[in-house]
Design a protein around this motif. Structure first.
Motif, PDB file in Angstrom:
ATOM      1  N   VAL A  32       0.848  -1.189   0.000  1.00  0.00           N
ATOM      2  CA  VAL A  32       0.000   0.000   0.000  1.00  0.00           C
ATOM      3  C   VAL A  32       0.883   1.238   0.000  1.00  0.00           C
ATOM      4  CG1 VAL A  32      -1.974  -1.080   1.110  1.00  0.00           C
ATOM      5  CG2 VAL A  32      -0.227  -0.009   2.507  1.00  0.00           C
ATOM      6  N   CYS A  33       0.387   2.293  -0.633  1.00  0.00           N
ATOM      7  CA  CYS A  33       1.102   3.555  -0.752  1.00  0.00           C
ATOM      8  C   CYS A  33       0.336   4.614   0.033  1.00  0.00           C
ATOM      9  CB  CYS A  33       1.187   3.955  -2.224  1.00  0.00           C
ATOM     10  SG  CYS A  33       2.003   5.528  -2.523  1.00  0.00           S
ATOM     11  N   PHE A  34       1.048   5.341   0.906  1.00  0.00           N
ATOM     12  CA  PHE A  34       0.394   6.399   1.661  1.00  0.00           C
ATOM     13  C   PHE A  34       1.361   7.531   1.935  1.00  0.00           C
ATOM     14  CE2 PHE A  34       2.329   3.875   4.906  1.00  0.00           C
ATOM     15  CZ  PHE A  34       2.654   4.749   5.928  1.00  0.00           C
ATOM     16  N   ASN A  35       0.824   8.646   2.397  1.00  0.00           N
ATOM     17  CA  ASN A  35       1.610   9.814   2.767  1.00  0.00           C
ATOM     18  C   ASN A  35       1.810   9.776   4.281  1.00  0.00           C
ATOM     19  OD1 ASN A  35       2.472  12.422   3.531  1.00  0.00           O
ATOM     20  ND2 ASN A  35       1.457  13.345   1.788  1.00  0.00           N
ATOM     21  N   PRO A  36       3.050   9.660   4.759  1.00  0.00           N
ATOM     22  CA  PRO A  36       3.273   9.563   6.204  1.00  0.00           C
ATOM     23  C   PRO A  36       2.982  10.870   6.942  1.00  0.00           C
ATOM     24  CG  PRO A  36       5.351   9.761   5.074  1.00  0.00           C
ATOM     25  CD  PRO A  36       4.293   9.623   4.015  1.00  0.00           C
ATOM     26  N   ASN A  37       3.006  11.989   6.231  1.00  0.00           N
ATOM     27  CA  ASN A  37       2.765  13.285   6.869  1.00  0.00           C
ATOM     28  C   ASN A  37       1.289  13.536   7.135  1.00  0.00           C
ATOM     29  OD1 ASN A  37       5.547  13.971   6.721  1.00  0.00           O
ATOM     30  ND2 ASN A  37       5.250  14.448   4.564  1.00  0.00           N
ATOM     31  N   GLY A  39      -1.199  10.907   6.498  1.00  0.00           N
ATOM     32  CA  GLY A  39      -1.904   9.661   6.753  1.00  0.00           C
ATOM     33  C   GLY A  39      -2.846   9.259   5.632  1.00  0.00           C
ATOM     34  N   ARG A  40      -2.808   9.967   4.508  1.00  0.00           N
ATOM     35  CA  ARG A  40      -3.707   9.665   3.394  1.00  0.00           C
ATOM     36  C   ARG A  40      -3.235   8.418   2.650  1.00  0.00           C
ATOM     37  NH1 ARG A  40      -5.050  13.195  -1.990  1.00  0.00           N
ATOM     38  NH2 ARG A  40      -6.322  11.589  -2.941  1.00  0.00           N
ATOM     39  N   LEU A  41      -4.164   7.499   2.422  1.00  0.00           N
ATOM     40  CA  LEU A  41      -3.892   6.290   1.662  1.00  0.00           C
ATOM     41  C   LEU A  41      -4.140   6.585   0.190  1.00  0.00           C
ATOM     42  CD1 LEU A  41      -3.292   3.214   1.639  1.00  0.00           C
ATOM     43  CD2 LEU A  41      -5.756   2.876   1.884  1.00  0.00           C
ATOM     44  N   TYR A  42      -3.098   6.432  -0.636  1.00  0.00           N
ATOM     45  CA  TYR A  42      -3.240   6.704  -2.071  1.00  0.00           C
ATOM     46  C   TYR A  42      -3.756   5.495  -2.832  1.00  0.00           C
ATOM     47  CZ  TYR A  42      -0.507  10.954  -1.409  1.00  0.00           C
ATOM     48  OH  TYR A  42      -0.068  12.174  -1.000  1.00  0.00           O
ATOM     49  N   GLY A  43      -3.323   4.305  -2.443  1.00  0.00           N
ATOM     50  CA  GLY A  43      -3.769   3.130  -3.165  1.00  0.00           C
ATOM     51  C   GLY A  43      -3.025   1.881  -2.759  1.00  0.00           C
ATOM     52  N   TYR A  53       0.959  -6.593 -12.237  1.00  0.00           N
ATOM     53  CA  TYR A  53       0.584  -5.933 -10.995  1.00  0.00           C
ATOM     54  C   TYR A  53      -0.685  -5.118 -11.247  1.00  0.00           C
ATOM     55  CZ  TYR A  53       5.191  -7.211  -9.300  1.00  0.00           C
ATOM     56  OH  TYR A  53       6.301  -7.909  -8.916  1.00  0.00           O
ATOM     57  N   HIS A  54      -1.577  -5.139 -10.278  1.00  0.00           N
ATOM     58  CA  HIS A  54      -2.862  -4.463 -10.419  1.00  0.00           C
ATOM     59  C   HIS A  54      -2.961  -3.340  -9.388  1.00  0.00           C
ATOM     60  CE1 HIS A  54      -4.269  -7.581 -13.150  1.00  0.00           C
ATOM     61  NE2 HIS A  54      -3.648  -8.422 -12.359  1.00  0.00           N
ATOM     62  N   PRO A  55      -2.881  -2.084  -9.846  1.00  0.00           N
ATOM     63  CA  PRO A  55      -3.000  -0.962  -8.917  1.00  0.00           C
ATOM     64  C   PRO A  55      -4.454  -0.552  -8.693  1.00  0.00           C
ATOM     65  CG  PRO A  55      -2.365  -0.165 -11.068  1.00  0.00           C
ATOM     66  CD  PRO A  55      -2.467  -1.661 -11.168  1.00  0.00           C
ATOM     67  N   THR A  56      -4.747  -0.174  -7.464  1.00  0.00           N
ATOM     68  CA  THR A  56      -6.046   0.388  -7.101  1.00  0.00           C
ATOM     69  C   THR A  56      -5.787   1.728  -6.442  1.00  0.00           C
ATOM     70  OG1 THR A  56      -6.975  -1.805  -6.734  1.00  0.00           O
ATOM     71  CG2 THR A  56      -8.159   0.045  -5.771  1.00  0.00           C
ATOM     72  N   PHE A  57      -6.390   2.774  -6.967  1.00  0.00           N
ATOM     73  CA  PHE A  57      -6.223   4.122  -6.427  1.00  0.00           C
ATOM     74  C   PHE A  57      -7.464   4.483  -5.619  1.00  0.00           C
ATOM     75  CE2 PHE A  57      -3.801   3.967 -10.352  1.00  0.00           C
ATOM     76  CZ  PHE A  57      -2.589   4.493  -9.965  1.00  0.00           C
ATOM     77  N   TYR A  58      -7.269   5.180  -4.506  1.00  0.00           N
ATOM     78  CA  TYR A  58      -8.384   5.659  -3.693  1.00  0.00           C
ATOM     79  C   TYR A  58      -8.477   7.169  -3.872  1.00  0.00           C
ATOM     80  CZ  TYR A  58      -8.049   1.039  -1.708  1.00  0.00           C
ATOM     81  OH  TYR A  58      -8.000  -0.325  -1.559  1.00  0.00           O
ATOM     82  N   VAL A  59      -9.561   7.611  -4.496  1.00  0.00           N
ATOM     83  CA  VAL A  59      -9.731   9.027  -4.845  1.00  0.00           C
ATOM     84  C   VAL A  59     -11.109   9.502  -4.404  1.00  0.00           C
ATOM     85  CG1 VAL A  59      -8.167   8.864  -6.826  1.00  0.00           C
ATOM     86  CG2 VAL A  59     -10.605   8.496  -7.153  1.00  0.00           C
ATOM     87  N   MET A 106       1.888   7.512 -12.207  1.00  0.00           N
ATOM     88  CA  MET A 106       0.472   7.686 -12.531  1.00  0.00           C
ATOM     89  C   MET A 106      -0.213   8.592 -11.519  1.00  0.00           C
ATOM     90  SD  MET A 106      -1.505   7.070 -14.872  1.00  0.00           S
ATOM     91  CE  MET A 106      -3.213   7.422 -15.122  1.00  0.00           C
ATOM     92  N   LEU A 107       0.158   8.477 -10.235  1.00  0.00           N
ATOM     93  CA  LEU A 107      -0.405   9.390  -9.232  1.00  0.00           C
ATOM     94  C   LEU A 107      -0.134  10.834  -9.602  1.00  0.00           C
ATOM     95  CD1 LEU A 107       0.449   7.813  -5.752  1.00  0.00           C
ATOM     96  CD2 LEU A 107      -1.810   8.279  -6.665  1.00  0.00           C
ATOM     97  N   CYS A 108       1.093  11.115 -10.018  1.00  0.00           N
ATOM     98  CA  CYS A 108       1.473  12.489 -10.369  1.00  0.00           C
ATOM     99  C   CYS A 108       0.823  12.934 -11.676  1.00  0.00           C
ATOM    100  CB  CYS A 108       2.980  12.615 -10.449  1.00  0.00           C
ATOM    101  SG  CYS A 108       3.807  12.384  -8.867  1.00  0.00           S
ATOM    102  N   ASN A 109       0.789  12.061 -12.687  1.00  0.00           N
ATOM    103  CA  ASN A 109       0.218  12.426 -13.983  1.00  0.00           C
ATOM    104  C   ASN A 109      -1.290  12.649 -13.918  1.00  0.00           C
ATOM    105  OD1 ASN A 109       2.692  12.330 -15.190  1.00  0.00           O
ATOM    106  ND2 ASN A 109       2.420  10.302 -16.067  1.00  0.00           N
ATOM    107  N   ALA A 110      -1.968  11.876 -13.115  1.00  0.00           N
ATOM    108  CA  ALA A 110      -3.419  12.007 -13.014  1.00  0.00           C
ATOM    109  C   ALA A 110      -3.815  13.045 -11.967  1.00  0.00           C
ATOM    110  CB  ALA A 110      -4.051  10.664 -12.665  1.00  0.00           C
ATOM    111  N   SER A 111      -2.841  13.641 -11.307  1.00  0.00           N
ATOM    112  CA  SER A 111      -3.084  14.632 -10.250  1.00  0.00           C
ATOM    113  C   SER A 111      -3.978  14.064  -9.168  1.00  0.00           C
ATOM    114  CB  SER A 111      -3.675  15.912 -10.817  1.00  0.00           C
ATOM    115  OG  SER A 111      -2.803  16.486 -11.752  1.00  0.00           O
ATOM    116  N   ILE A 112      -3.734  12.818  -8.797  1.00  0.00           N
ATOM    117  CA  ILE A 112      -4.537  12.159  -7.771  1.00  0.00           C
ATOM    118  C   ILE A 112      -4.118  12.593  -6.378  1.00  0.00           C
ATOM    119  CG2 ILE A 112      -5.074   9.912  -6.745  1.00  0.00           C
ATOM    120  CD1 ILE A 112      -4.989   8.776  -9.587  1.00  0.00           C
ATOM    121  N   PHE A 113      -2.832  12.860  -6.197  1.00  0.00           N
ATOM    122  CA  PHE A 113      -2.372  13.214  -4.871  1.00  0.00           C
ATOM    123  C   PHE A 113      -2.952  14.540  -4.524  1.00  0.00           C
ATOM    124  CE2 PHE A 113       0.750  14.635  -7.874  1.00  0.00           C
ATOM    125  CZ  PHE A 113       0.966  15.934  -7.520  1.00  0.00           C
TER     126      PHE A 113
END
Length: 113
Positions: A32-37, A39-43, A53-59, A106-113
């Motif tokens: 899982v990928c998240f921001n430690p500052n 606490g947001r879970l990216y996916g 590999y199958h990515p799932t993004f939480y938006v 992909m997180l950066c390109n899709a501006s998901i963060f």
């Protein structure tokens, strides 16, 4: 007036480096990928044992609609409401590290963060 507004909104102003911190926790099969500052879970990223590999993004719902209008969305779920779990593509890669790298791009390109 300007200083009063600045003091009012200063806690809401965030540094870009602060927002774009990615930490991965997991193993070679699931991580899982998240921001430690914040606490947001990216996916999440999981491996199907065929070098895919199958990515799932939480938006947010609005981000899911924006991504759907771009034609990138392959599947969406509201099980994580108020967030949406979306799948965009599969990643063919030889290692979890490479798949994580593509996920972050992909997180950066899709501006998901």
């Amino acid at each position: 007036m300007t200083t009063a507004l600045r003091r009012l909104f200063e806690p809401l102003i965030e540094n870009d480096d602060y927002d774009r911190s990615f930490i991965w926790i997991g193993n070679d099969g699931y991580s899982v990928c998240f921001n430690p500052n914040t606490g947001r879970l990216y996916g999440a990223l999981w491996y199907d044992s065929v070098e895919t590999y199958h990515p799932t993004f939480y938006v947010s719902v609005l981000d899911a609609i924006r991504i759907w209008h771009r034609g990138w969305l392959s599947r969406a779920s509201l099980c994580a409401f108020p967030r949406c779990a979306i799948e965009l593509f599969s990643i063919t890669s030889s290692s979890m590290e490479q798949a994580q790298f593509h996920f972050e791009i992909m997180l950066c390109n899709a501006s998901i963060f």
